[in-house]
Design a protein around this motif. Structure first.
Motif, PDB file in Angstrom:
ATOM      1  N   GLU A  39       0.006  24.340  10.916  1.00 35.35           N
ATOM      2  CA  GLU A  39       0.868  23.517   9.959  1.00 35.35           C
ATOM      3  C   GLU A  39       1.028  24.965   8.389  1.00 35.35           C
ATOM      4  OE1 GLU A  39      -2.288  20.701   8.762  1.00 35.35           O
ATOM      5  OE2 GLU A  39      -1.641  19.348  10.392  1.00 35.35           O
ATOM      6  N   ALA A  40       1.605  24.002   7.801  1.00 33.58           N
ATOM      7  CA  ALA A  40       2.344  24.721   6.187  1.00 33.58           C
ATOM      8  C   ALA A  40       2.061  23.708   5.054  1.00 33.58           C
ATOM      9  CB  ALA A  40       3.524  25.391   7.107  1.00 33.58           C
ATOM     10  N   THR A  41       1.747  24.578   4.135  1.00 36.68           N
ATOM     11  CA  THR A  41       1.640  23.464   2.590  1.00 36.68           C
ATOM     12  C   THR A  41       3.913  23.156   2.684  1.00 36.68           C
ATOM     13  OG1 THR A  41      -0.098  24.823   2.167  1.00 36.68           O
ATOM     14  CG2 THR A  41       1.338  23.681   0.526  1.00 36.68           C
ATOM     15  N   VAL A  42       3.968  24.048   3.014  1.00 40.16           N
ATOM     16  CA  VAL A  42       5.856  24.086   2.987  1.00 40.16           C
ATOM     17  C   VAL A  42       6.398  24.257   4.395  1.00 40.16           C
ATOM     18  CG1 VAL A  42       8.028  24.903   2.240  1.00 40.16           C
ATOM     19  CG2 VAL A  42       5.665  25.552   0.687  1.00 40.16           C
ATOM     20  N   GLU A  43       6.968  23.067   4.407  1.00 44.59           N
ATOM     21  CA  GLU A  43       7.369  23.070   6.126  1.00 44.59           C
ATOM     22  C   GLU A  43       8.348  24.287   6.453  1.00 44.59           C
ATOM     23  OE1 GLU A  43       8.404  21.092   9.854  1.00 44.59           O
ATOM     24  OE2 GLU A  43       6.477  20.889   9.038  1.00 44.59           O
ATOM     25  N   SER A  44       9.230  24.266   5.530  1.00 46.58           N
ATOM     26  CA  SER A  44      10.152  24.774   6.440  1.00 46.58           C
ATOM     27  C   SER A  44       9.732  26.661   6.825  1.00 46.58           C
ATOM     28  CB  SER A  44      11.317  25.566   4.861  1.00 46.58           C
ATOM     29  OG  SER A  44      10.624  26.216   3.461  1.00 46.58           O
ATOM     30  N   ASP A  45       8.651  27.185   5.787  1.00 48.80           N
ATOM     31  CA  ASP A  45       7.534  28.243   6.649  1.00 48.80           C
ATOM     32  C   ASP A  45       6.956  27.882   8.324  1.00 48.80           C
ATOM     33  OD1 ASP A  45       7.943  29.313   4.158  1.00 48.80           O
ATOM     34  OD2 ASP A  45       5.944  29.197   3.544  1.00 48.80           O
ATOM     35  N   ARG A  46       6.790  26.533   8.041  1.00 45.23           N
ATOM     36  CA  ARG A  46       6.242  26.419   9.697  1.00 45.23           C
ATOM     37  C   ARG A  46       7.487  26.872  10.485  1.00 45.23           C
ATOM     38  NH1 ARG A  46       6.097  22.469  13.552  1.00 45.23           N
ATOM     39  NH2 ARG A  46       7.503  21.196  12.798  1.00 45.23           N
ATOM     40  N   VAL A  47       8.489  26.159  10.314  1.00 45.15           N
ATOM     41  CA  VAL A  47       9.788  26.746  10.408  1.00 45.15           C
ATOM     42  C   VAL A  47      10.358  27.754  11.167  1.00 45.15           C
ATOM     43  CG1 VAL A  47      12.225  25.537  10.852  1.00 45.15           C
ATOM     44  CG2 VAL A  47      10.910  24.422  10.640  1.00 45.15           C
ATOM     45  N   HIS A  48      10.706  28.739  10.553  1.00 45.59           N
ATOM     46  CA  HIS A  48      10.643  29.843   9.865  1.00 45.59           C
ATOM     47  C   HIS A  48       9.993  30.118  11.162  1.00 45.59           C
ATOM     48  CE1 HIS A  48      12.879  29.022   6.214  1.00 45.59           C
ATOM     49  NE2 HIS A  48      13.505  28.356   6.695  1.00 45.59           N
ATOM     50  N   ILE A  49       8.782  29.981  11.114  1.00 49.02           N
ATOM     51  CA  ILE A  49       7.550  31.321  11.414  1.00 49.02           C
ATOM     52  C   ILE A  49       7.420  31.136  12.864  1.00 49.02           C
ATOM     53  CG2 ILE A  49       5.284  31.812  11.508  1.00 49.02           C
ATOM     54  CD1 ILE A  49       5.315  31.338   8.372  1.00 49.02           C
TER      55      ILE A  49
END
Length: 236
Positions: free
Chosen positions: A169-179
């Protein structure tokens, strides 16, 4: 690499233990995202492409990665920590090292070889092969490593065998998607905004490599416990 799940003092004990095991002097430097990145302005450090992030740039200059594992094993459920493990194990240059350390509260028994003084924590690490300090002690290869690692918490190693990086998980959803997309596709023109698949061979490979590292380091403890635990560790 840390998930901010442990006290700072415990985190420092882990780095001290790592420095001792690897015979690093007082000039050795550790890059820690929590302190290296400006937490009030992360736009330069956390960019659209994780490959261009401060995390990846730091690992490109480093000799290895130390993952500091909190008592709940939260670190590997955080996607930025997962990305750091991915780069360390799957994309690093030959000679790059990855190890994982955790800090335990003392129980009054002097069983830890890290116990240099009467403090509230001692730290234990799983290393890739013999650490330099293991070899300096002499004896058969692997003997000191096994002694050093034998008290690594079996519960944490057991939990690691169930890791699924794609669920991080990530605090910012876009970070999770990009990673996740960058971990799956190293091409420069990859669509980092696409919805990541629930399963992918590259993520499965990373899961398998990570699980095997924990299984190898804690295999003796798993054998002593026996039963399903032993079978699970051998399978990993």
């Amino acid at each position: 690499s840390r998930g901010w799940g442990e006290p700072v003092r415990a985190f420092i004990f882990c780095l001290e233990a790592h420095a001792t095991d690897h015979r690093l002097d007082e000039h050795a430097a550790y890059w820690v995202c929590a302190y290296a990145n400006n937490q009030w302005s992360l736009t330069e450090a956390v960019v659209h492409d994780p490959a261009l992030s401060s995390f990846n740039k730091a690992m490109a200059l480093a000799e290895g990665t130390v993952s500091v594992l909190d008592e709940g094993g939260v670190v590997f459920t955080r996607v930025w920590c997962a990305f750091e493990v991915h780069v360390s194990l799957m994309q690093s240059n030959p000679g790059y090292s990855w190890s994982v350390y955790t800090a335990l509260e003392h129980d009054g028994r002097p069983h830890s070889i890290y116990r240099k003084r009467d403090d509230e924590y001692h730290a234990i690490g799983l290393t890739e092969g013999d650490a330099p300090d293991d070899l300096a002690a002499g004896g058969a290869p692997g003997a000191m490593k096994r002694r050093r690692e034998q008290k690594f918490p079996l519960a944490l190693a057991r939990a690691a065998l169930e890791l699924k990086i794609h669920t991080a998980e990530a605090t910012v959803e876009s970070d999770r998607v990009h990673i996740l997309n960058r971990m799956i596709n190293a091409d420069t023109d990859a669509d980092l905004d696409a919805t990541p698949p629930l399963e992918h061979p590259r993520l499965d490979e990373l899961n398998a490599v990570l699980r095997s590292r924990f299984a190898a380091g804690s295999l003796r403890a798993a054998i002593e416990e026996g039963g399903e635990t032993k079978d699970r560790f051998f399978a990993a």
